[in-house]
Design a protein around this motif. Structure first.
Motif, PDB file in Angstrom:
ATOM      1  N   TYR A 166      31.650  51.010  51.377  1.00  0.00           N
ATOM      2  CA  TYR A 166      31.336  51.406  52.501  1.00  0.00           C
ATOM      3  C   TYR A 166      29.928  51.853  52.607  1.00  0.00           C
ATOM      4  CZ  TYR A 166      36.191  50.911  53.767  1.00  0.00           C
ATOM      5  OH  TYR A 166      37.555  50.339  53.946  1.00  0.00           O
ATOM      6  N   ARG A 167      29.364  52.258  51.684  1.00  0.00           N
ATOM      7  CA  ARG A 167      27.933  52.737  51.685  1.00  0.00           C
ATOM      8  C   ARG A 167      26.936  51.879  50.786  1.00  0.00           C
ATOM      9  NH1 ARG A 167      30.084  58.686  51.873  1.00  0.00           N
ATOM     10  NH2 ARG A 167      30.509  59.027  53.880  1.00  0.00           N
ATOM     11  N   GLY A 168      27.460  50.867  49.983  1.00  0.00           N
ATOM     12  CA  GLY A 168      26.613  50.016  49.316  1.00  0.00           C
ATOM     13  C   GLY A 168      26.112  50.700  47.860  1.00  0.00           C
ATOM     14  N   TRP A 169      26.730  51.581  47.417  1.00  0.00           N
ATOM     15  CA  TRP A 169      26.202  52.222  46.101  1.00  0.00           C
ATOM     16  C   TRP A 169      26.836  51.332  45.016  1.00  0.00           C
ATOM     17  CZ3 TRP A 169      22.488  55.572  46.261  1.00  0.00           C
ATOM     18  CH2 TRP A 169      22.231  56.308  47.715  1.00  0.00           C
ATOM     19  N   GLU A 170      26.304  51.562  43.939  1.00  0.00           N
ATOM     20  CA  GLU A 170      26.877  50.669  42.792  1.00  0.00           C
ATOM     21  C   GLU A 170      26.729  51.807  41.422  1.00  0.00           C
ATOM     22  OE1 GLU A 170      23.312  48.218  40.661  1.00  0.00           O
ATOM     23  OE2 GLU A 170      24.326  47.521  42.349  1.00  0.00           O
ATOM     24  N   LEU A 171      27.631  51.678  40.681  1.00  0.00           N
ATOM     25  CA  LEU A 171      27.870  52.737  39.572  1.00  0.00           C
ATOM     26  C   LEU A 171      26.896  52.388  38.405  1.00  0.00           C
ATOM     27  CD1 LEU A 171      29.340  55.078  38.284  1.00  0.00           C
ATOM     28  CD2 LEU A 171      30.780  53.434  37.330  1.00  0.00           C
ATOM     29  N   THR A 172      25.799  53.317  38.091  1.00  0.00           N
ATOM     30  CA  THR A 172      24.862  53.166  37.007  1.00  0.00           C
ATOM     31  C   THR A 172      25.286  53.767  35.752  1.00  0.00           C
ATOM     32  OG1 THR A 172      22.958  53.134  38.553  1.00  0.00           O
ATOM     33  CG2 THR A 172      22.469  53.401  36.465  1.00  0.00           C
ATOM     34  N   ARG A 173      25.720  55.151  35.923  1.00  0.00           N
ATOM     35  CA  ARG A 173      26.172  55.945  34.581  1.00  0.00           C
ATOM     36  C   ARG A 173      27.337  56.844  35.075  1.00  0.00           C
ATOM     37  NH1 ARG A 173      21.105  58.561  32.669  1.00  0.00           N
ATOM     38  NH2 ARG A 173      20.473  56.391  32.260  1.00  0.00           N
ATOM     39  N   VAL A 174      28.064  56.906  33.860  1.00  0.00           N
ATOM     40  CA  VAL A 174      29.086  58.120  34.010  1.00  0.00           C
ATOM     41  C   VAL A 174      29.071  58.802  32.732  1.00  0.00           C
ATOM     42  CG1 VAL A 174      31.304  58.871  34.110  1.00  0.00           C
ATOM     43  CG2 VAL A 174      30.449  56.794  35.362  1.00  0.00           C
ATOM     44  N   ARG A 175      29.009  60.007  32.652  1.00  0.00           N
ATOM     45  CA  ARG A 175      29.039  60.906  31.445  1.00  0.00           C
ATOM     46  C   ARG A 175      30.229  61.769  31.580  1.00  0.00           C
ATOM     47  NH1 ARG A 175      23.839  62.931  28.861  1.00  0.00           N
ATOM     48  NH2 ARG A 175      23.592  61.027  27.609  1.00  0.00           N
ATOM     49  N   LEU A 176      30.980  61.754  30.469  1.00  0.00           N
ATOM     50  CA  LEU A 176      32.261  62.627  30.703  1.00  0.00           C
ATOM     51  C   LEU A 176      32.151  63.892  29.652  1.00  0.00           C
ATOM     52  CD1 LEU A 176      35.420  63.316  31.283  1.00  0.00           C
ATOM     53  CD2 LEU A 176      35.887  61.777  29.300  1.00  0.00           C
ATOM     54  N   TYR A 177      32.166  65.033  29.851  1.00  0.00           N
ATOM     55  CA  TYR A 177      32.236  66.183  29.139  1.00  0.00           C
ATOM     56  C   TYR A 177      33.315  66.734  28.685  1.00  0.00           C
ATOM     57  CZ  TYR A 177      27.339  66.040  31.046  1.00  0.00           C
ATOM     58  OH  TYR A 177      25.916  65.349  31.394  1.00  0.00           O
ATOM     59  N   ASN A 178      32.862  67.463  27.760  1.00  0.00           N
ATOM     60  CA  ASN A 178      34.241  68.230  26.855  1.00  0.00           C
ATOM     61  C   ASN A 178      35.262  68.965  27.730  1.00  0.00           C
ATOM     62  OD1 ASN A 178      33.369  66.902  24.608  1.00  0.00           O
ATOM     63  ND2 ASN A 178      32.296  69.031  23.805  1.00  0.00           N
ATOM     64  N   SER A 183      34.586  67.607  33.100  1.00  0.00           N
ATOM     65  CA  SER A 183      33.569  67.181  34.282  1.00  0.00           C
ATOM     66  C   SER A 183      33.046  65.840  34.003  1.00  0.00           C
ATOM     67  CB  SER A 183      32.911  68.451  34.661  1.00  0.00           C
ATOM     68  OG  SER A 183      31.950  68.398  33.536  1.00  0.00           O
ATOM     69  N   ARG A 184      32.723  65.287  35.141  1.00  0.00           N
ATOM     70  CA  ARG A 184      31.811  64.040  34.891  1.00  0.00           C
ATOM     71  C   ARG A 184      30.522  64.100  35.720  1.00  0.00           C
ATOM     72  NH1 ARG A 184      37.192  62.715  35.772  1.00  0.00           N
ATOM     73  NH2 ARG A 184      38.339  61.252  34.465  1.00  0.00           N
ATOM     74  N   ARG A 185      29.718  63.696  35.134  1.00  0.00           N
ATOM     75  CA  ARG A 185      28.328  63.218  35.987  1.00  0.00           C
ATOM     76  C   ARG A 185      28.088  61.827  36.082  1.00  0.00           C
ATOM     77  NH1 ARG A 185      24.307  68.096  35.746  1.00  0.00           N
ATOM     78  NH2 ARG A 185      25.828  69.583  35.503  1.00  0.00           N
ATOM     79  N   VAL A 186      28.057  61.527  37.589  1.00  0.00           N
ATOM     80  CA  VAL A 186      27.856  60.106  37.819  1.00  0.00           C
ATOM     81  C   VAL A 186      26.487  59.912  38.646  1.00  0.00           C
ATOM     82  CG1 VAL A 186      29.037  58.287  39.471  1.00  0.00           C
ATOM     83  CG2 VAL A 186      30.402  59.961  38.282  1.00  0.00           C
ATOM     84  N   LEU A 187      26.043  58.727  38.219  1.00  0.00           N
ATOM     85  CA  LEU A 187      24.813  58.256  38.935  1.00  0.00           C
ATOM     86  C   LEU A 187      25.110  57.194  39.716  1.00  0.00           C
ATOM     87  CD1 LEU A 187      21.731  58.933  39.201  1.00  0.00           C
ATOM     88  CD2 LEU A 187      21.119  57.878  37.114  1.00  0.00           C
ATOM     89  N   LEU A 188      24.627  57.003  40.951  1.00  0.00           N
ATOM     90  CA  LEU A 188      24.880  56.021  41.849  1.00  0.00           C
ATOM     91  C   LEU A 188      23.601  55.565  42.237  1.00  0.00           C
ATOM     92  CD1 LEU A 188      27.719  57.061  44.036  1.00  0.00           C
ATOM     93  CD2 LEU A 188      27.876  55.741  42.329  1.00  0.00           C
ATOM     94  N   ARG A 189      23.189  54.124  42.562  1.00  0.00           N
ATOM     95  CA  ARG A 189      22.296  53.725  42.983  1.00  0.00           C
ATOM     96  C   ARG A 189      22.669  52.569  43.920  1.00  0.00           C
ATOM     97  NH1 ARG A 189      19.344  49.250  38.770  1.00  0.00           N
ATOM     98  NH2 ARG A 189      20.953  47.667  39.049  1.00  0.00           N
ATOM     99  N   ARG A 190      21.535  52.009  44.869  1.00  0.00           N
ATOM    100  CA  ARG A 190      21.643  51.162  45.734  1.00  0.00           C
ATOM    101  C   ARG A 190      20.200  50.759  46.182  1.00  0.00           C
ATOM    102  NH1 ARG A 190      23.998  53.646  51.529  1.00  0.00           N
ATOM    103  NH2 ARG A 190      22.214  55.186  51.646  1.00  0.00           N
ATOM    104  N   LYS A 191      20.043  49.382  46.562  1.00  0.00           N
ATOM    105  CA  LYS A 191      18.576  49.055  46.832  1.00  0.00           C
ATOM    106  C   LYS A 191      18.440  49.699  48.237  1.00  0.00           C
ATOM    107  CE  LYS A 191      18.452  44.462  44.690  1.00  0.00           C
ATOM    108  NZ  LYS A 191      17.494  43.498  44.533  1.00  0.00           N
ATOM    109  N   LYS A 192      16.853  49.951  48.296  1.00  0.00           N
ATOM    110  CA  LYS A 192      16.243  50.695  49.534  1.00  0.00           C
ATOM    111  C   LYS A 192      16.511  49.630  50.640  1.00  0.00           C
ATOM    112  CE  LYS A 192      13.371  54.100  47.553  1.00  0.00           C
ATOM    113  NZ  LYS A 192      12.214  54.330  47.404  1.00  0.00           N
ATOM    114  N   SER A 193      16.724  50.144  51.721  1.00  0.00           N
ATOM    115  CA  SER A 193      16.680  49.437  52.863  1.00  0.00           C
ATOM    116  C   SER A 193      15.572  49.509  53.577  1.00  0.00           C
ATOM    117  CB  SER A 193      17.797  49.799  53.774  1.00  0.00           C
ATOM    118  OG  SER A 193      17.642  51.084  54.414  1.00  0.00           O
ATOM    119  N   ARG A 194      15.109  48.706  54.538  1.00  0.00           N
ATOM    120  CA  ARG A 194      13.891  48.827  55.270  1.00  0.00           C
ATOM    121  C   ARG A 194      14.022  50.072  56.164  1.00  0.00           C
ATOM    122  NH1 ARG A 194      15.106  45.510  60.697  1.00  0.00           N
ATOM    123  NH2 ARG A 194      17.311  45.565  60.454  1.00  0.00           N
TER     124      ARG A 194
END
Length: 68
Positions: free
Chosen positions: A31-43, A46-57
């Protein structure tokens, strides 16, 4: 990081299950156009996730602001 993309970091606490995390990320992608770039799972589970999407005009707006 490239200037062609918007980036959003997410922190998912340890009590979020893998299924719940997957569902949330799928909703962001669908629904928002994000794609998964990176996921880090910690001991601690918890998880840290980085999402990205192309910039719109309309890049001056906040990333999660709904279009009218």
């Amino acid at each position: 990081m490239s200037d062609d993309y918007e980036w959003v970091p997410l922190c998912l606490p340890p009590d979020v299950t893998r299924l719940s995390a997957s569902t949330r990320l799928s909703i962001e992608a669908e629904y928002r156009g994000w794609e998964l770039t990176r996921v880090r799972l910690y001991n601690d589970g918890s998880r840290r996730v980085l999402l990205r999407r192309k910039k719109s005009r309309l890049s001056d707006r906040r990333p999660d602001q709904a279009e009218l």
